[in-house]
Design a protein around this motif. Structure first.
Motif, PDB file in Angstrom:
ATOM      1  N   PHE A 223       0.833  -1.204   0.000  1.00  9.71           N
ATOM      2  CA  PHE A 223       0.000   0.000   0.000  1.00  9.71           C
ATOM      3  C   PHE A 223       0.870   1.257   0.000  1.00  9.71           C
ATOM      4  N   VAL A 224       0.321   2.337  -0.563  1.00 14.41           N
ATOM      5  CA  VAL A 224       0.978   3.643  -0.480  1.00 14.41           C
ATOM      6  C   VAL A 224       0.716   4.209   0.916  1.00 14.41           C
ATOM      7  N   HIS A 225       1.761   4.685   1.586  1.00 16.26           N
ATOM      8  CA  HIS A 225       1.603   5.205   2.946  1.00 16.26           C
ATOM      9  C   HIS A 225       0.804   6.510   2.934  1.00 16.26           C
ATOM     10  N   PRO A 226      -0.066   6.729   3.938  1.00 17.40           N
ATOM     11  CA  PRO A 226      -0.875   7.966   3.977  1.00 17.40           C
ATOM     12  C   PRO A 226      -0.047   9.248   3.933  1.00 17.40           C
ATOM     13  N   SER A 227       1.216   9.202   4.364  1.00 19.75           N
ATOM     14  CA  SER A 227       2.054  10.410   4.360  1.00 19.75           C
ATOM     15  C   SER A 227       2.688  10.678   2.998  1.00 19.75           C
ATOM     16  N   SER A 228       2.507   9.770   2.043  1.00 21.20           N
ATOM     17  CA  SER A 228       3.136   9.911   0.731  1.00 21.20           C
ATOM     18  C   SER A 228       2.467  11.002  -0.101  1.00 21.20           C
ATOM     19  N   ALA A 229       3.257  11.612  -0.983  1.00 24.51           N
ATOM     20  CA  ALA A 229       2.730  12.630  -1.903  1.00 24.51           C
ATOM     21  C   ALA A 229       1.754  12.019  -2.903  1.00 24.51           C
ATOM     22  N   LEU A 230       1.835  10.696  -3.105  1.00 22.72           N
ATOM     23  CA  LEU A 230       0.977  10.026  -4.082  1.00 22.72           C
ATOM     24  C   LEU A 230      -0.236   9.339  -3.444  1.00 22.72           C
ATOM     25  N   PHE A 231      -0.463   9.548  -2.146  1.00 24.31           N
ATOM     26  CA  PHE A 231      -1.542   8.826  -1.463  1.00 24.31           C
ATOM     27  C   PHE A 231      -2.909   9.131  -2.064  1.00 24.31           C
ATOM     28  N   ASN A 232      -3.151  10.381  -2.433  1.00 23.74           N
ATOM     29  CA  ASN A 232      -4.457  10.758  -2.995  1.00 23.74           C
ATOM     30  C   ASN A 232      -4.528  10.580  -4.509  1.00 23.74           C
ATOM     31  N   TYR A 240       8.975   1.912  -5.503  1.00 22.56           N
ATOM     32  CA  TYR A 240       9.175   2.281  -4.101  1.00 22.56           C
ATOM     33  C   TYR A 240      10.634   2.042  -3.710  1.00 22.56           C
ATOM     34  N   HIS A 241      11.075   2.754  -2.676  1.00 20.39           N
ATOM     35  CA  HIS A 241      12.459   2.612  -2.200  1.00 20.39           C
ATOM     36  C   HIS A 241      12.606   1.370  -1.321  1.00 20.39           C
ATOM     37  N   GLU A 242      11.669   1.203  -0.392  1.00 15.40           N
ATOM     38  CA  GLU A 242      11.687   0.018   0.467  1.00 15.40           C
ATOM     39  C   GLU A 242      10.304  -0.206   1.058  1.00 15.40           C
ATOM     40  N   LEU A 243      10.110  -1.404   1.639  1.00 21.21           N
ATOM     41  CA  LEU A 243       8.839  -1.742   2.277  1.00 21.21           C
ATOM     42  C   LEU A 243       8.974  -1.635   3.788  1.00 21.21           C
ATOM     43  N   VAL A 244       7.933  -1.116   4.428  1.00 23.81           N
ATOM     44  CA  VAL A 244       7.910  -0.981   5.893  1.00 23.81           C
ATOM     45  C   VAL A 244       6.630  -1.642   6.397  1.00 23.81           C
ATOM     46  N   LEU A 245       6.768  -2.560   7.339  1.00 29.65           N
ATOM     47  CA  LEU A 245       5.608  -3.268   7.883  1.00 29.65           C
ATOM     48  C   LEU A 245       5.166  -2.621   9.182  1.00 29.65           C
ATOM     49  N   THR A 246       3.945  -2.059   9.179  1.00 19.05           N
ATOM     50  CA  THR A 246       3.326  -1.565  10.422  1.00 19.05           C
ATOM     51  C   THR A 246       1.989  -2.300  10.554  1.00 19.05           C
ATOM     52  N   THR A 247       0.864  -1.591  10.366  1.00 20.14           N
ATOM     53  CA  THR A 247      -0.432  -2.281  10.358  1.00 20.14           C
ATOM     54  C   THR A 247      -0.623  -3.003   9.020  1.00 20.14           C
ATOM     55  N   LYS A 248       0.006  -2.468   7.966  1.00 20.58           N
ATOM     56  CA  LYS A 248       0.002  -3.077   6.630  1.00 20.58           C
ATOM     57  C   LYS A 248       1.418  -3.029   6.076  1.00 20.58           C
ATOM     58  N   GLU A 249       1.614  -3.637   4.914  1.00 18.19           N
ATOM     59  CA  GLU A 249       2.910  -3.560   4.229  1.00 18.19           C
ATOM     60  C   GLU A 249       2.899  -2.282   3.394  1.00 18.19           C
ATOM     61  N   TYR A 250       3.593  -1.245   3.892  1.00 18.35           N
ATOM     62  CA  TYR A 250       3.573   0.048   3.222  1.00 18.35           C
ATOM     63  C   TYR A 250       4.837   0.255   2.384  1.00 18.35           C
ATOM     64  N   MET A 251       4.675   0.953   1.252  1.00 22.04           N
ATOM     65  CA  MET A 251       5.815   1.342   0.411  1.00 22.04           C
ATOM     66  C   MET A 251       6.345   2.681   0.908  1.00 22.04           C
ATOM     67  N   ARG A 252       7.650   2.755   1.108  1.00 24.63           N
ATOM     68  CA  ARG A 252       8.288   4.002   1.563  1.00 24.63           C
ATOM     69  C   ARG A 252       8.980   4.680   0.383  1.00 24.63           C
ATOM     70  N   GLU A 253       8.781   5.968   0.240  1.00 19.30           N
ATOM     71  CA  GLU A 253       9.330   6.788  -0.849  1.00 19.30           C
ATOM     72  C   GLU A 253       8.895   6.230  -2.215  1.00 19.30           C
ATOM     73  N   VAL A 254       7.744   6.692  -2.665  1.00 18.33           N
ATOM     74  CA  VAL A 254       7.103   6.159  -3.873  1.00 18.33           C
ATOM     75  C   VAL A 254       7.152   7.192  -5.003  1.00 18.33           C
ATOM     76  N   THR A 255       7.389   6.714  -6.218  1.00 15.22           N
ATOM     77  CA  THR A 255       7.418   7.587  -7.401  1.00 15.22           C
ATOM     78  C   THR A 255       6.595   6.957  -8.519  1.00 15.22           C
ATOM     79  N   ALA A 256       5.867   7.791  -9.261  1.00 16.16           N
ATOM     80  CA  ALA A 256       5.068   7.310 -10.390  1.00 16.16           C
ATOM     81  C   ALA A 256       5.992   6.765 -11.486  1.00 16.16           C
ATOM     82  N   LEU A 257       5.489   5.788 -12.234  1.00 23.34           N
ATOM     83  CA  LEU A 257       6.319   5.050 -13.181  1.00 23.34           C
ATOM     84  C   LEU A 257       5.566   4.809 -14.489  1.00 23.34           C
ATOM     85  N   ASP A 258       6.290   4.912 -15.609  1.00 19.71           N
ATOM     86  CA  ASP A 258       5.775   4.470 -16.904  1.00 19.71           C
ATOM     87  C   ASP A 258       6.310   3.057 -17.125  1.00 19.71           C
ATOM     88  N   PRO A 259       5.436   2.045 -17.263  1.00 18.82           N
ATOM     89  CA  PRO A 259       5.921   0.653 -17.347  1.00 18.82           C
ATOM     90  C   PRO A 259       6.882   0.400 -18.516  1.00 18.82           C
TER      91      PRO A 259
END
Length: 309
Positions: A223-232, A240-259
């Motif tokens: 999931f995208v973390h609520p604090s991310s610029a891309l959450f909305n 994503y830069h790395e994964l962080v596990l709290t209540t869910k598996e969140y992506m830390r430092e996320v950037t939009a991508l063209d496949p």
């Protein structure tokens, strides 16, 4: 608890260690006499990761790129980003982003001022994602003459920014020593996104119709973390830069991508799918009509219907 702690070499990603050993001329790592030998699977995974980054060739030997990557005291993905940024003409921006990724969280959020802190942080949000947000924070700090009061007003950790500044100077020195040009891409931020893709293509994730995102490599729900610029915004593809596990598996430092960039910068790892064939995911989503024992199996298809005159 275990009677003794598990050695770090047996429980962490070994890509940096393998790269350093290869640079020292130690090629046969599987039979190397480690004090605490890491699991064979971990070692092979690290070598596969370096091969996908083009740091190792098909024989497992260090490439010219890999030798240059070994000069930087960073994770291999960040090293690849820095070197690739020179070719794409955005090394000034990527140098700052790599330095900011190398420190702890630059924002802080006091319990009694969470709303104000979130509001100040949102001023730095960039539509491309969190990597560009970190760049915007550093540049704003630089434009305010590296001011501590400015950091306090904007709920930013001044110590983290100074640490990032020191790392940036160190990386700049290494780049100068190897005659790597430091140039800016100006407003063409897609070059920065492509550079991030060249190092972190394994961390690509695609939006899932049911919930969150699914990682491309192992189909893990994230999931995208609520604090991310891309959450909305929730773009279809992200890195994503790395994964962080709290209540869910969140992506830390996320950037939009063209496949398409995945195939362009990691052709050994990705390829374009055959448009005439269904992927495994699409096959799972394929809808079949309910069985009707009084009709033929394919009678529901349009091609089987009689044309009424």
């Amino acid at each position: 608890m275990l009677p003794t702690a598990v050695p770090e070499i047996q429980r962490t990603n070994l890509a940096s260690t393998v790269l350093s050993l290869k640079a020292m001329g130690i090629n046969d790592l599987l039979s190397f006499d480690f004090m605490d030998p890491p699991p064979m699977e971990t070692m092979i995974m690290a070598m596969e990761q370096l091969h996908s980054l083009s740091a190792l060739d098909d024989e497992g030997l260090l490439t010219r790129l890999g030798r240059r990557m070994a000069e930087f005291p960073l994770e291999p993905q960040l090293c690849k980003m820095l070197i690739q940024s020179v070719h794409l003409g955005c090394s000034d921006e990527v140098l700052t982003i790599v330095s900011m990724l190398s420190v702890q969280n630059v924002f802080y959020r006091p319990k009694d001022k969470q709303a104000i802190a979130d509001q100040r942080k949102s001023k730095f949000h960039q539509p491309e994602g969190d990597h560009m947000t970190l760049l915007a924070v550093y540049n704003a700090w630089k434009n305010n003459k590296f001011s501590n009061p400015w950091c306090f007003e904007n709920f930013i950790q001044a110590r983290s920014l100074r640490r990032a500044q020191d790392i940036r100077k160190q990386m700049l020195g290494i780049m100068d020593r190897h005659k790597l040009d430091v140039v800016s891409c100006g407003r063409d931020v897609s070059k920065v996104q492509k550079t991030i893709c060249s190092g972190f293509f394994r961390n690509a994730a695609r939006k899932d119709p049911q919930e969150g995102y699914k990682t491309v490599v192992d189909n893990q729900i994230v999931f995208v973390h609520p604090s991310s610029a891309l959450f909305n915004r929730q773009p279809d593809w992200v890195l994503y830069h790395e994964l962080v596990l709290t209540t869910k598996e969140y992506m830390r430092e996320v950037t939009a991508l063209d496949p398409k960039w995945l195939v362009e910068f990691a052709p050994a790892f990705f390829k374009f799918g055959d448009p005439t064939k269904l992927s495994k995911r699409k096959k799972q989503e394929r809808i079949e009509p309910l069985y009707n024992r009084y009709e033929e199996a394919n009678s529901w298809r349009i091609s089987k219907q009689k044309i009424r005159k």
